[in-house]
Design an enzyme around this catalytic site. Structure first.
Site, PDB file in Angstrom:
ATOM      1  CG  LEU A 252      -1.992  -1.020   1.391  1.00  0.00           C
ATOM      2  CD1 LEU A 252      -2.691  -0.850   2.738  1.00  0.00           C
ATOM      3  CD2 LEU A 252      -2.997  -0.932   0.260  1.00  0.00           C
ATOM      4  CG  ASP A 253       0.404   4.508  -2.732  1.00  0.00           C
ATOM      5  OD1 ASP A 253       1.164   3.668  -3.252  1.00  0.00           O
ATOM      6  OD2 ASP A 253      -0.407   5.210  -3.370  1.00  0.00           O
ATOM      7  CE  LYS A 254       5.764   8.339   5.097  1.00  0.00           C
ATOM      8  NZ  LYS A 254       6.895   9.290   5.020  1.00  0.00           N
TER       9      LYS A 254
ATOM     10  CB  THR B 166      -2.970   4.081   0.935  1.00  0.00           C
ATOM     11  OG1 THR B 166      -2.848   4.955  -0.186  1.00  0.00           O
ATOM     12  CG2 THR B 166      -4.276   3.312   0.831  1.00  0.00           C
TER      13      THR B 166
ATOM     14  CG  HIS C 286       1.195   6.456  -6.842  1.00  0.00           C
ATOM     15  ND1 HIS C 286       2.090   7.498  -6.977  1.00  0.00           N
ATOM     16  CD2 HIS C 286       1.537   5.823  -5.684  1.00  0.00           C
ATOM     17  CE1 HIS C 286       2.938   7.490  -5.953  1.00  0.00           C
ATOM     18  NE2 HIS C 286       2.616   6.488  -5.160  1.00  0.00           N
TER      19      HIS C 286
END
Length: 322
Positions: free
Chosen positions: A143-145, A147, A241
């Site tokens: 997961l994105d940082k 998110t 993303h």
């Protein structure tokens, strides 16, 4: 090791490629030297010649010739100690755990893996989630940082392989919740584009006419007039993303996503943290049945949902096949 040795493949190493088994047990052995040993028959499996991509089975007998210094493990820098507060944070974030899988509710702001200017990250703290196991958990996806939400970890190599296959075969169903600026038109649909890196170090990507194909299904759950709307998002593919780019392509960037929405993505009175949350996952269990987990919203999104009187307890899946 100065003598010929025979090792028996353990069940935990089954279905692993032979070259990867050697990389695990003899990390100083180069791939070129391994190929030479295989080509000359000095390495054998059950008495027969084998290739680097041979898939091992439990009980296989691997003949290992004298290795000398290559039998010595490579020295690795000791990881920094895990702070007690960080360990408790991760352990309290566990949503599901059995002997094969752990699912956590990743906090926003915690990077999954290290990188430039990233000191603290989940990958460096996975020992806090051993819970007495001999192996540390393994990352299966990212997961994105910024998110938050459901993140799946495997507790063995075999579980990791099975879970990774579920992501690759798209038998995993993921639903994200996002708050976006404006209301997309139409209120539901599918967006498809190609994505490519734009060359920046921060992993920023852009839609274009080449690169990797990205597909996202979306549906408006509720709107706050024309100002903002709550979306359910289902990524059919898993590109970097992807959801952030696709929401921006719809003309409705995710709230507080300055990377893809610029200054227009921020609103007074609403948290400046990214409003994107991995709400739900349904994934085949490595051994039996399905894993079905829902992650509560992080504090900043709960506050926003309360501000707009959205109901965070509603059914997490709104797509037709759920």
């Amino acid at each position: 090791m100065s003598i010929v040795e025979t090792r028996t493949v353990k069940p935990a190493d089954a279905d692993q490629r032979l070259d990867r088994w050697f990389k695990q047990h003899f990390p100083a052995l180069s791939f070129g030297h391994l190929q030479k040993l295989l080509r000359t028959g000095q390495i054998r499996v059950d008495g027969k010649r084998a290739k680097a991509d041979y898939r091992l089975s439990a009980g296989d007998q691997i003949r290992i010739p004298p290795m000398g210094d290559m039998a010595l493990p490579m020295k690795k820098a000791a990881p920094p100690p895990i702070r007690d507060a960080d360990a408790r944070l991760l352990q309290d974030a566990v949503l599901f755990r059995d002997e094969h899988v752990i699912v956590i509710n990743k906090p926003p702001g915690l990077a999954v893996q290290g990188g430039t200017s990233i000191g603290k990250h989940l990958d460096g703290m996975l020992d806090a989630l051993r819970f007495g196991a001999s192996e540390r958990p393994r990352l299966v996806h990212r997961l994105d940082k910024d998110t938050s939400g459901v993140l799946v970890l495997a507790r063995s190599r075999l579980a990791a392989a099975a879970l990774a296959k579920s992501f690759k075969d798209r038998t995993t169903k993921k639903t994200y919740w996002a708050l976006v600026i404006g209301v997309p038109s139409p209120n539901e649909g599918e967006i498809t584009s190609f994505m490519e890196k734009d060359g920046e170090e921060d992993e920023r990507v852009r839609p274009g006419d080449k690169g990797q194909k990205a597909i996202t299904e979306y549906k408006v759950i509720e709107a706050a007039g024309n100002a903002m709307s709550w979306l359910a998002l289902r990524p059919v593919t898993g590109r970097t993303h992807q959801l952030r780019v696709h929401c921006a392509q719809l003309g409705t960037p995710i709230v507080s996503d300055g990377k893809y929405g610029g200054e227009d993505a921020f609103r007074d009175g609403v948290s400046a943290k990214l409003h994107l949350h991995a709400r739900h996952i349904a994934i085949p269990h490595p051994v039996r049945g399905m894993i079905d987990v829902t992650a509560p919203l992080p504090p900043h999104m709960r506050e926003t949902w309360s501000l707009f009187e959205f109901d965070p307890n509603m059914k997490q899946d709104v797509f037709d096949d759920d």
